[in-house]
Design an enzyme around this catalytic site. Structure first.
Site, PDB file in Angstrom:
ATOM      1  CB  THR A 121     -21.075  28.559 -45.177  1.00 17.83           C
ATOM      2  OG1 THR A 121     -21.550  29.152 -43.955  1.00 17.83           O
ATOM      3  CG2 THR A 121     -20.308  27.282 -44.873  1.00 17.83           C
ATOM      4  CE  LYS A 122     -22.685  32.425 -41.301  1.00 16.62           C
ATOM      5  NZ  LYS A 122     -21.929  31.219 -40.943  1.00 16.62           N
ATOM      6  CG  HIS A 123     -24.805  36.342 -48.048  1.00 14.87           C
ATOM      7  ND1 HIS A 123     -25.332  35.908 -46.849  1.00 14.87           N
ATOM      8  CD2 HIS A 123     -25.821  36.306 -48.951  1.00 14.87           C
ATOM      9  CE1 HIS A 123     -26.616  35.625 -47.013  1.00 14.87           C
ATOM     10  NE2 HIS A 123     -26.938  35.860 -48.273  1.00 14.87           N
ATOM     11  NE  ARG A 131     -18.076  32.605 -51.004  1.00 19.30           N
ATOM     12  CZ  ARG A 131     -18.276  32.059 -49.832  1.00 19.30           C
ATOM     13  NH1 ARG A 131     -17.736  30.893 -49.542  1.00 19.30           N
ATOM     14  NH2 ARG A 131     -19.021  32.664 -48.926  1.00 19.30           N
TER      15      ARG A 131
END
Length: 396
Positions: free
Chosen positions: A178-180, A6
């Site tokens: 936690t977001k996109h 990520r």
């Protein structure tokens, strides 16, 4: 094949560039680039970076003129920070009920909640599904109200091809972990209204009078700021600016945004396939022409009380699923709101049964994670869901 991590090499490269700049006050390259790239990604004229996704809403509401004695209509079925931003403006949240199938704020309930002090509507794209923005904008136009979208959970979601973030008068995004897309903490406000963008920027920059709407316009030149005659503060404002380190990470993330959103949509599809015709778990209804961004994949338990929410979760974990969340408590039932009055003449009392649809839905929701960068782990979540469904089906 799994995606890269990520947070990868591009994020590290941009952070290193900021560090090599030695945090010079005049060096805001990452913030300026981020705001322009984000505005382009959403298809709007202006984007303004923030320290978090609550400061975004506070600033936008304040720039819309929301203040003491005003009311802002909000949904009760979402994170409480949406309503807290209203309180930060010394205004009162008014809770409108939600649609029974999409679980987003119901435009009919919104219109029924409008009163003489209503100033704005703050709908939320719950779990990544855009609310009925066309209907909400029509309601707002009829009553002369401002609309601020809370799109913290919805990146690149759309309605008939129009991206959220460019439909309302302004929109708020969160870059929380936690977001996109994320930079740990951060946020962005988008708008096509230059005057509104300028007021938002000024409010978030300690009221400096020389800031502007365009990307990077929060930086004041040395020629101006070093002059002893410079009158800095046109109004009282807050220090909500995004740091350069966060901007560097967010810049790399927005450059990968399609990839990050598509990943979540693919994981959501695994869950959908795992349902396999289950009649007692209902997914969030996606209206025709709407693109759901699937911040999380959510199911409503419709089993008539045959077994509990806790029993299903326990079986899911036993079969190898990762811990899934329940829905936040309905906001007005939280201790910070229940029975409170934020104005002496507040019209709405916060009490149980205020929004019956939201209260019925809330305790029956399962929020399954979609933020997986390992394909095998994502498949295990879907298999655990399918296994839990088969277990309870076998019990009749």
């Amino acid at each position: 094949m799994s995606l890269p991590q990520r947070i990868g090499e591009r994020e590290q490269q941009y952070v290193l560039e900021v560090l090599q700049g030695q945090f010079r006050k005049s060096d805001s390259a990452a913030s300026t680039r981020l705001e322009q790239v984000f505005a382009d990604a959403i298809g709007v004229r202006f984007a303004i970076g923030f320290v978090n996704g609550t400061a975004t809403m506070h600033s936008a509401l304040a720039a819309m003129g929301v203040g003491p004695g005003d009311e802002v209509i909000v949904p009760p079925l979402t994170m409480a920070s949406t309503s807290m931003a209203v309180v930060h403006c010394q205004a009162s949240p008014v809770f409108a009920d939600v649609d029974s199938e999409t679980w987003n704020i119901d435009p009919r309930s919104v219109e029924a909640c409008i009163g003489p002090r209503t100033k704005a509507v703050l709908p939320v794209a719950l779990y990544g599904l855009p609310p009925d923005m066309p209907a909400l904008m029509r309601v707002a136009e009829r009553h002369g109200l401002q609309v601020l979208e809370d799109d913290a959970q919805c990146f690149l979601g759309s309605i008939h091809g129009k991206l959220v973030g460019g439909i309302a008068h302004a929109s708020s995004f969160s870059f929380q972990s936690t977001k996109h897309m994320t930079c740990g903490e951060g946020g962005m406000v988008t708008t096509d209204d230059e005057g509104l963008a300028e007021r938002i920027r000024r409010f978030s920059n300690l009221g400096y009078g020389t800031v502007g709407a365009r990307p990077g316009a929060g930086v004041i030149s040395k020629e101006v700021i070093q002059n002893p005659a410079y009158l800095r503060h046109q109004q009282v404002g807050w220090n909500y600016r995004m740091s350069e380190l966060c901007a560097a990470v967010a810049l790399a993330q927005v450059e990968r945004l399609e990839e990050l959103v598509d990943r979540r949509i693919r994981v959501a599809e695994l869950y959908r396939q795992a349902l396999d015709g289950c009649e007692w778990l209902a997914p969030q209804k996606v209206p025709p022409g709407y693109r759901h961004a699937y911040w999380t994949y959510v199911l409503r338990l419709d089993n008539g009380g045959a077994f509990s929410w806790e029993a299903f979760r326990e079986k899911y974990l036993e079969l190898g699923g990762d811990p899934m969340y329940g829905c936040w408590q309905v906001t007005y039932l939280e201790p910070a709101f229940l029975g409170r009055k934020f104005a002496s003449d507040q019209r709405q009392d916060y009490h149980p049964s205020l929004c019956p649809v939201a209260e019925s839905v809330q305790p029956r929701l399962f929020q399954f994670k979609t933020n997986y960068f390992d394909d095998e782990r994502a498949r295990r979540q879907a298999e655990a869901l399918h296994g839990a469904i088969r277990f309870f089906d076998s019990r009749g």
